[in-house]
Motif scaffolding. Structure first.
Motif, PDB file in Angstrom:
ATOM      1  N   GLU A  33       0.835  -1.209   0.000  1.00  0.00           N
ATOM      2  CA  GLU A  33       0.000   0.000   0.000  1.00  0.00           C
ATOM      3  C   GLU A  33       0.869   1.258   0.000  1.00  0.00           C
ATOM      4  OE1 GLU A  33      -3.223   0.102  -0.553  1.00  0.00           O
ATOM      5  OE2 GLU A  33      -3.279  -2.086  -0.602  1.00  0.00           O
ATOM      6  N   ALA A  34       1.953   1.229   0.755  1.00  0.00           N
ATOM      7  CA  ALA A  34       2.855   2.385   0.803  1.00  0.00           C
ATOM      8  C   ALA A  34       3.483   2.660  -0.556  1.00  0.00           C
ATOM      9  CB  ALA A  34       3.933   2.163   1.851  1.00  0.00           C
ATOM     10  N   THR A  35       3.764   1.603  -1.316  1.00  0.00           N
ATOM     11  CA  THR A  35       4.384   1.803  -2.634  1.00  0.00           C
ATOM     12  C   THR A  35       3.401   2.408  -3.630  1.00  0.00           C
ATOM     13  OG1 THR A  35       3.854  -0.406  -3.503  1.00  0.00           O
ATOM     14  CG2 THR A  35       5.943  -0.166  -2.286  1.00  0.00           C
ATOM     15  N   GLN A  36       2.127   2.408  -3.303  1.00  0.00           N
ATOM     16  CA  GLN A  36       1.113   2.984  -4.194  1.00  0.00           C
ATOM     17  C   GLN A  36       0.930   4.483  -3.975  1.00  0.00           C
ATOM     18  OE1 GLN A  36      -0.070   0.579  -6.489  1.00  0.00           O
ATOM     19  NE2 GLN A  36       1.555  -0.398  -5.319  1.00  0.00           N
ATOM     20  N   ASP A  37       1.440   5.016  -2.858  1.00  0.00           N
ATOM     21  CA  ASP A  37       1.265   6.421  -2.504  1.00  0.00           C
ATOM     22  C   ASP A  37       2.116   7.310  -3.411  1.00  0.00           C
ATOM     23  OD1 ASP A  37       0.280   8.471  -0.450  1.00  0.00           O
ATOM     24  OD2 ASP A  37       2.462   8.759  -0.403  1.00  0.00           O
ATOM     25  N   GLU A  39       2.903  10.514  -3.311  1.00  0.00           N
ATOM     26  CA  GLU A  39       3.863  11.408  -2.653  1.00  0.00           C
ATOM     27  C   GLU A  39       5.081  10.640  -2.147  1.00  0.00           C
ATOM     28  OE1 GLU A  39       5.453  15.091  -1.203  1.00  0.00           O
ATOM     29  OE2 GLU A  39       4.234  14.424  -2.886  1.00  0.00           O
ATOM     30  N   THR A  40       4.884   9.455  -1.626  1.00  0.00           N
ATOM     31  CA  THR A  40       6.009   8.625  -1.189  1.00  0.00           C
ATOM     32  C   THR A  40       6.897   8.285  -2.377  1.00  0.00           C
ATOM     33  OG1 THR A  40       4.726   7.700   0.627  1.00  0.00           O
ATOM     34  CG2 THR A  40       6.650   6.450  -0.079  1.00  0.00           C
ATOM     35  N   ARG A  41       6.277   7.937  -3.506  1.00  0.00           N
ATOM     36  CA  ARG A  41       7.064   7.622  -4.703  1.00  0.00           C
ATOM     37  C   ARG A  41       7.842   8.851  -5.174  1.00  0.00           C
ATOM     38  NH1 ARG A  41       2.437   5.514  -6.766  1.00  0.00           N
ATOM     39  NH2 ARG A  41       2.670   6.688  -8.696  1.00  0.00           N
ATOM     40  N   SER A 104       5.541   5.857   4.971  1.00  0.00           N
ATOM     41  CA  SER A 104       4.554   5.371   4.015  1.00  0.00           C
ATOM     42  C   SER A 104       3.472   6.357   3.615  1.00  0.00           C
ATOM     43  CB  SER A 104       3.915   4.084   4.529  1.00  0.00           C
ATOM     44  OG  SER A 104       3.299   4.292   5.762  1.00  0.00           O
ATOM     45  N   ALA A 105       3.305   7.440   4.311  1.00  0.00           N
ATOM     46  CA  ALA A 105       2.284   8.411   3.907  1.00  0.00           C
ATOM     47  C   ALA A 105       2.572   9.745   4.570  1.00  0.00           C
ATOM     48  CB  ALA A 105       0.879   7.924   4.289  1.00  0.00           C
TER      49      ALA A 105
END
Length: 192
Positions: A33-37, A39-41, A104-105
């Motif tokens: 789920e974190a890899t889908q964010d 802003e994190t990317r 993660s976010a």
């Protein structure tokens, strides 16, 4: 000389705000789920989005790696996963390693979680592994991360010009490093 068993034996490190635990298969769903964010990317410069299966394989394989340390960051107040970090590219001959961290976010930034996680892993890197230098790259637009790294003793050593192309714009990356002495001085200044 570094102690390679400190990379093989995955520690649990506990601070006031976070607990760092070995990244494992149990973290795969929240890691994914974190890899889908978006802003994190952007903050990590990650163009490629992992599939759920790739995230599961990645998390499940971390315990077997004896050449690096991958830890999940758990918010102690809420008991939930908020990101992950790694000590990698260990150069035993020069007592050096690379570092990376990803919260993660956006809701987890600005609370000191990343700073404490960085402090905990640097103390482990210098005290237990026996490293002398830990380095990282951070995009020049990520001022919050740069401030947190500086508070932990990291110093800017150089600039990689136009290192990231994101949505049609180019961005520089800063190379920062903390020597053990830099980290210890930062800890003294912070009263620790």
């Amino acid at each position: 000389m570094i102690d390679s068993s400190a990379l093989r034996d995955k520690p649990t490190l506990t601070g006031d705000l976070v607990r760092l635990v070995p990244l494992a298969e149990e973290h795969a769903d929240v890691f994914y789920e974190a890899t889908q964010d978006a802003e994190t990317r952007r903050l990590t410069g990650t163009h490629r989005v992992l599939t759920r299966e790739e995230a599961l394989r990645w998390c499940a394989s971390r315990a077997r790696r004896t050449d690096r340390l991958d830890l999940a960051i758990i918010d102690r107040a809420q008991g939930r996963y908020v990101g992950e970090l790694s000590l990698m590219d260990v150069d035993a001959d020069n007592e050096s390693a690379a570092y990376r961290i990803a919260l993660s976010a956006i809701q987890f930034t600005g609370r000191g979680l990343g700073r404490e996680a960085t402090r905990l892993v640097l103390d482990y890197a210098f005290s237990r592994i026996g490293l002398h230098r830990v380095w990282l790259e951070v995009y020049a637009f990520n001022m919050r991360a740069i401030a947190a790294y500086r508070a932990c003793g990291f110093v800017v050593e150089g600039r990689l010009r136009d290192a990231l192309l994101w949505e049609g714009r180019r961005h520089d990356a800063l190379v920062m490093a903390a020597l053990e002495g830099d980290f210890r001085k930062a800890e003294e200044r912070a009263g620790r």
